[in-house]
Design an enzyme around this catalytic site. Structure first.
Site, short mmCIF file in Angstrom:
data_model
loop_
_atom_site.label_atom_id
_atom_site.label_comp_id
_atom_site.label_asym_id
_atom_site.label_seq_id
_atom_site.Cartn_x
_atom_site.Cartn_y
_atom_site.Cartn_z
N TYR A 35 53.65 -62.11 -107.01
CA TYR A 35 53.66 -62.28 -105.56
C TYR A 35 54.93 -62.95 -105.08
O TYR A 35 55.44 -62.63 -103.99
CB TYR A 35 52.41 -63.04 -105.10
N HIS A 39 44.04 -56.49 -94.72
CA HIS A 39 44.24 -56.79 -96.14
C HIS A 39 44.92 -58.13 -96.36
O HIS A 39 45.32 -58.44 -97.48
CB HIS A 39 45.05 -55.68 -96.81
#
Length: 238
Positions: A65, A117
């Site tokens: 990430y 999301h």
């Protein structure tokens, strides 16, 4: 049917909903899960974006990430993002539902956004559940901890997780209330967003798809425009 027909449908609509997927962000250089470059090191995104992966190796998932945030931090909204922000500014009722987690719609000036999301730019505590905005592109290599002592995770929806119920309810309400639905850069396979077009079509509401590739929706859409959203959207709203 043509771009001109789509423009006429849009011009006559007072309530508009738009659903965007990875395709619109790909035009800003954001890699997609399913396209070329979908691997990170030797890992597939589907193997990293899960609660189980984070539990097994939080540092590995956090590093992925951090890499994604670094890429996204360099990206800028493209003409498709900017056109949707302009459309919102002149529409009596407009809701933008996005499957993207990159925050580019907000950077473009959109305000009525449902990030179904989640967002790369937020973290969520695994303990107390608190959510924090963090715009720093450099996350570090180790997942930080919340003041409560628990690990922080990206505030995104992982594979196997349900969408936040309030966002899902608001998204469906927007689709049920709209007079036209734009589906832009979405693969048409990720549920439940893939079913939004069916909700609109079942009500007789026109659905305009813009995508560089055919999708499962293309044959059923009222109008399917084949090409980049950065090319079609500015012309659609002009």
């Amino acid at each position: 049917m043509s771009l001109g027909a789509a423009r006429s449908l849009l011009a006559g609509a007072r309530s508009i909903a738009a659903l965007t997927g990875a395709g619109i962000s790909a035009e800003s250089g954001v890699p997609t899960f399913r396209g070329p470059g979908g691997l990170w090191r030797e890992y597939r995104p589907e193997d990293l974006a899960t609660p189980e992966a984070f539990h097994a190796d939080p540092r590995l998932v956090w590093e992925w990430y951090a890499w994604r945030r670094d890429l996204v931090a360099r990206a800028r909204p493209n003409p498709g993002h900017l056109a949707l922000a302009a459309l919102e500014g002149r529409s009596p009722s407009f809701t933008l539902i996005t499957q993207n987690v990159d925050g580019l719609h907000a950077l473009a000036g959109s305000r009525s956004i449902l990030e179904i999301h989640g967002s790369l730019w937020r973290t969520r505590c695994l303990g107390c559940g608190s959510v924090r905005v963090d715009r720093e592109p450099e996350l570090g290599r180790t997942p930080p901890r919340c003041p409560c002592g628990a690990l922080l995770r990206p505030d995104v929806v992982w594979f196997g997780e349900a969408l936040p119920e309030d966002l899902l309810v608001r998204s469906i309400a927007a689709v049920e209330a709209c007079e036209i639905l734009l589906v832009i850069g979405s693969s048409g396979v990720v549920q439940p967003a893939a079913s939004f077009a069916e909700v609109a079509l079942s009500r007789g509401v026109p659905v305009v798809e813009i995508n560089v590739d055919p999708t499962p929706l293309s044959a059923r859409a009222t109008i399917a425009l084949r090409g980049p959203s950065g090319e079609f959207l500015p012309r659609l709203i002009s």
